[in-house]
Design a protein around this motif. Structure first.
Motif, PDB file in Angstrom:
ATOM      1  N   ARG A 131       0.848  -1.192   0.000  1.00  0.00           N
ATOM      2  CA  ARG A 131       0.000   0.000   0.000  1.00  0.00           C
ATOM      3  C   ARG A 131       0.884   1.243   0.000  1.00  0.00           C
ATOM      4  N   GLY A 132       0.568   2.185  -0.840  1.00  0.00           N
ATOM      5  CA  GLY A 132       1.385   3.387  -0.961  1.00  0.00           C
ATOM      6  C   GLY A 132       2.541   3.230  -1.938  1.00  0.00           C
ATOM      7  N   TRP A 133       2.734   2.004  -2.451  1.00  0.00           N
ATOM      8  CA  TRP A 133       3.829   1.747  -3.381  1.00  0.00           C
ATOM      9  C   TRP A 133       3.672   2.538  -4.672  1.00  0.00           C
ATOM     10  N   SER A 134       2.449   2.590  -5.197  1.00  0.00           N
ATOM     11  CA  SER A 134       2.224   3.246  -6.492  1.00  0.00           C
ATOM     12  C   SER A 134       2.577   4.729  -6.453  1.00  0.00           C
ATOM     13  N   SER A 135       2.202   5.419  -5.366  1.00  0.00           N
ATOM     14  CA  SER A 135       2.505   6.850  -5.275  1.00  0.00           C
ATOM     15  C   SER A 135       4.009   7.079  -5.121  1.00  0.00           C
ATOM     16  N   THR A 136       4.692   6.150  -4.448  1.00  0.00           N
ATOM     17  CA  THR A 136       6.145   6.268  -4.308  1.00  0.00           C
ATOM     18  C   THR A 136       6.837   6.062  -5.650  1.00  0.00           C
ATOM     19  N   VAL A 137       6.401   5.052  -6.386  1.00  0.00           N
ATOM     20  CA  VAL A 137       6.969   4.778  -7.714  1.00  0.00           C
ATOM     21  C   VAL A 137       6.680   5.938  -8.661  1.00  0.00           C
TER      22      VAL A 137
END
Length: 313
Positions: free
Chosen positions: A196-202
């Protein structure tokens, strides 16, 4: 980094690249963390922290979401100061609390930041070498591809660990409680719940890395040519890192705002606002400059050492 002929240089090994990036990461965090500690103390002074409130803590290598403790008045970010500005805060914190207070909160964040940085920089160099053998060493797409892929990989590896770290801090779980919580969550939502939150970090880090490495290699090549050197000096790496980091941070600022909002939203708490071009440049530019120049210096040291050892076995 002394100027040497190409014949006296030898390629660095993966272990040597990892050591160089680890040393660079530690030096970067030691220089940049005090700036963020002072920023946090000034923010806490104007907008007092309460239970459950989040703030973004940066050690120059990674941004970490920190959750305020339950009424713990002894926490470093809650100590009174009555500061008038950054310089005043620096002087008063040093005099009243000791020099060590400028690195408050650093050790726990390095547990995540050091492995991530080592993976990132080592993978970049390894991917660059692999791509050069296929596409040719002068292909301008290599820094973009290597930078994007290495950042994508490091973020993917560390994302679940950072989520677990924040959850432990937020809920005050024991390791057993944490294991049971994660197990039940994985059972109900699947393994992807750990990212969770991986997409915004990438979304922020991959474009940043692509632009950063492209511009860094470009500026480095221009400065080396202008100064007539075969390898980047400390100054060349420092200047190229600061310039490329500044450009990438300005362009990816909207993604940074989305990432911070998404991270803090996961914990249902308010975050201290620090968005804006100037604060981001103030944080990113020196961090990029120090990290890449110390990393290049470390690689140069090992390269020269390997060259001497090959000449005198």
């Amino acid at each position: 980094m002394a100027e040497m002929s190409d014949s006296n240089l030898a390629k660095t090994t993966v272990i040597q690249q990892a050591i160089a990036s680890c040393c660079g990461a530690i030096i970067t965090s030691l220089f940049v963390t005090p700036l963020d500690v002072i920023k946090t103390r000034l923010q806490a002074q104007s907008n007092p922290f309460y239970k459950g409130k989040c703030f973004v803590y940066s050690n120059g290598l990674m941004d970490h979401i920190c959750v305020c403790d339950n009424g713990d008045s002894k926490a470093w970010y809650k100590k009174p100061g009555h500061f008038k500005g950054m310089l005043d805060a620096f002087v008063k914190i040093t005099q009243r609390e000791g020099v060590k207070s400028l690195w408050s909160g650093l050790p726990p964040t390095l547990i995540m930041a050091l492995p991530t940085t080592v993976i990132y920089f080592t993978c970049y160099d390894q991917l660059s070498e692999a791509l050069k053998s296929r596409l040719g060493k002068d292909d301008e797409h290599i820094p973009i591809l290597a930078g994007s892929l290495s950042r994508f990989g490091s973020v993917t590896i560390v994302s679940p660990l950072e989520l677990i770290r924040t959850r432990m801090q937020f809920r005050k779980f024991s390791y057993k409680q944490l294991y049971l919580c994660i197990s039940s969550e994985v059972a109900s939502d699947g393994w992807l719940s750990l990212w969770r939150g991986w997409s915004s970090t990438v979304l922020r880090d991959v474009p940043f890395s692509a632009m950063y490495w492209y511009n860094y290699e470009h500026f480095k090549k221009i400065l080396c040519k202008e100064l007539g050197t075969h390898e980047p000096t400390f100054f060349i790496a420092f200047a190229s890192g600061a310039a490329s980091g500044s450009i990438a941070s300005v362009i990816t600022l909207p993604f940074d705002v989305v990432k911070t909002h998404r991270q803090t939203e996961l914990w249902e708490c308010e975050t201290l606002k620090s968005a804006g071009i100037i604060p981001r440049l103030f944080k990113v530019a020196p961090a990029c400059a120090i990290m890449i120049s110390t990393y290049e210096y470390g690689k140069s040291f090992f390269s020269h050492l390997n060259g001497k050892m090959s000449q005198h076995p």
